[in-house]
Design an enzyme around this catalytic site. Structure first.
Site, PDB file in Angstrom:
ATOM      1  N   THR A  31       7.931   5.981  -2.726  1.00 49.34           N
ATOM      2  CA  THR A  31       9.004   6.267  -1.779  1.00 49.34           C
ATOM      3  C   THR A  31      10.303   5.776  -2.378  1.00 49.34           C
ATOM      4  O   THR A  31      10.324   5.198  -3.466  1.00 49.34           O
ATOM      5  CB  THR A  31       8.739   5.633  -0.402  1.00 49.34           C
ATOM      6  N   CYS A  32      11.385   6.017  -1.669  1.00 51.88           N
ATOM      7  CA  CYS A  32      12.671   5.571  -2.190  1.00 51.88           C
ATOM      8  C   CYS A  32      13.451   4.836  -1.109  1.00 51.88           C
ATOM      9  O   CYS A  32      13.202   4.977   0.092  1.00 51.88           O
ATOM     10  CB  CYS A  32      13.471   6.743  -2.743  1.00 51.88           C
ATOM     11  N   CYS A  54       6.398   9.722   0.116  1.00 53.85           N
ATOM     12  CA  CYS A  54       5.007   9.278  -0.024  1.00 53.85           C
ATOM     13  C   CYS A  54       4.174  10.232  -0.873  1.00 53.85           C
ATOM     14  O   CYS A  54       2.950  10.308  -0.732  1.00 53.85           O
ATOM     15  CB  CYS A  54       4.366   9.067   1.346  1.00 53.85           C
ATOM     16  N   ASN A  58       2.038   5.273  -1.452  1.00 58.72           N
ATOM     17  CA  ASN A  58       2.375   6.026  -2.648  1.00 58.72           C
ATOM     18  C   ASN A  58       3.812   5.706  -3.050  1.00 58.72           C
ATOM     19  O   ASN A  58       4.264   4.574  -2.914  1.00 58.72           O
ATOM     20  CB  ASN A  58       2.163   7.523  -2.359  1.00 58.72           C
ATOM     21  N   SER A  90       8.762   5.645   6.616  1.00 61.45           N
ATOM     22  CA  SER A  90       7.567   5.455   5.784  1.00 61.45           C
ATOM     23  C   SER A  90       7.069   4.028   5.923  1.00 61.45           C
ATOM     24  O   SER A  90       7.860   3.098   6.117  1.00 61.45           O
ATOM     25  CB  SER A  90       7.894   5.742   4.316  1.00 61.45           C
ATOM     26  N   LEU A  91       5.747   3.855   5.807  1.00 63.26           N
ATOM     27  CA  LEU A  91       5.132   2.538   5.908  1.00 63.26           C
ATOM     28  C   LEU A  91       4.365   2.206   4.640  1.00 63.26           C
ATOM     29  O   LEU A  91       3.769   3.078   4.010  1.00 63.26           O
ATOM     30  CB  LEU A  91       4.154   2.481   7.090  1.00 63.26           C
ATOM     31  N   GLY A  97       0.824  -1.188   0.000  1.00 62.70           N
ATOM     32  CA  GLY A  97       0.000   0.000   0.000  1.00 62.70           C
ATOM     33  C   GLY A  97       0.864   1.247   0.000  1.00 62.70           C
ATOM     34  O   GLY A  97       2.083   1.183   0.129  1.00 62.70           O
TER      35      GLY A  97
END
EC number: 2.3.1.181
Length: 237
Positions: free
Chosen positions: A77-78, A170, A75, A139-140, A73
């Site tokens: 990210t890196c 995100c 958006n 970030s998740l 799930g």
């Protein structure tokens, strides 16, 4: 619960390992936490984010960055060396609260680990992940199949966050990324210390209450994981 240090592993290779581990946990195997670093990678989640990836990103990085579409799930990210990636592959069947409680507890493990290194972090209402003020440090993005999780958390450790100069965390415009190195007033911990601290905090939160008398787990190697998977395959046959 078992923890494995996979060192530096490519995104697609780590995904393949997660799927194999997920099948093993779905069949009744132990919960497993995979800790690793990725080479420079931009991952695009199921909530898209492709529009946030510059069309000439690989040219900007001289081809030294992978771009992958992920089943997690979230958006865009890196990932990069100097970022801790944690992929818990655990069963939620016996845990109360479902996915929301799981995400809360995963964030809590990061918050407690960061406190060990002098970094005060918290959740931010309306925004997933872990924050220091208005700066995002972790970030998740998760996925769940047959009650077993995969994917997880990416937490910035090192000073160099240059990939975030091109990708907004995100997909959130105007949000700055940060890291342990940028937030701590003390010495910057090395990655082995960060991995061990995260494993211990994760264990304290996620290990079933009746098992807390057991000694803290230690991180095993990639070869140990391959042996475990091979043994599981032989057992199934």
């Amino acid at each position: 619960m078992l923890g494995f240090d996979l060192g530096r592993t490519g995104y697609e290779d780590a995904f393949t390992l997660q799927k194999q581990v997920q099948a093993m946990v779905q069949s009744g195997g132990d919960d497993i936490l995979l800790l690793l670093e990725h080479p420079p990678t931009v991952s695009i989640g199921k909530n898209s984010g492709a529009e946030n990836v510059p069309p000439h990103l690989q040219d900007m990085w001289n081809g030294h960055v992978d771009i992958v579409h992920s089943t997690r799930g979230g958006n865009v990210t890196c990932h990069f060396p100097g970022q801790l990636v944690a992929y818990p592959v655990i069963s939620l069947k016996k845990r109360s609260g479902g996915i929301r409680a799981y995400v809360h507890d995963l964030e809590e493990a990061a918050i407690r680990m960061l406190a060990r290194f002098g970094v005060t972090a918290a959740r931010r209402q309306g925004f997933p992940g872990v924050w220091t003020g208005e700066r995002k440090i972790a970030s998740l993005g998760i996925a769940v199949s047959r009650y077993v999780t995969m994917h997880g958390m990416a937490l910035n450790v090192a000073e160099d966050l240059s990939l975030f100069n091109i990708i907004s965390p995100c997909g959130l415009e105007g949000v700055a990324a940060t890291s342990i190195a940028r937030e701590t007033a003390g010495p910057v911990p090395d990655m082995p210390a960060v991995k061990t601290a995260f494993l211990e905090e994760f264990y304290h939160i996620f290990q079933p209450a009746g098992d807390h008398a057991q000694p803290l787990p230690t991180l095993r190697t990639t070869q140990d994981l391959m042996t475990l998977l091979q043994d599981a395959q032989r057992t199934e046959k």
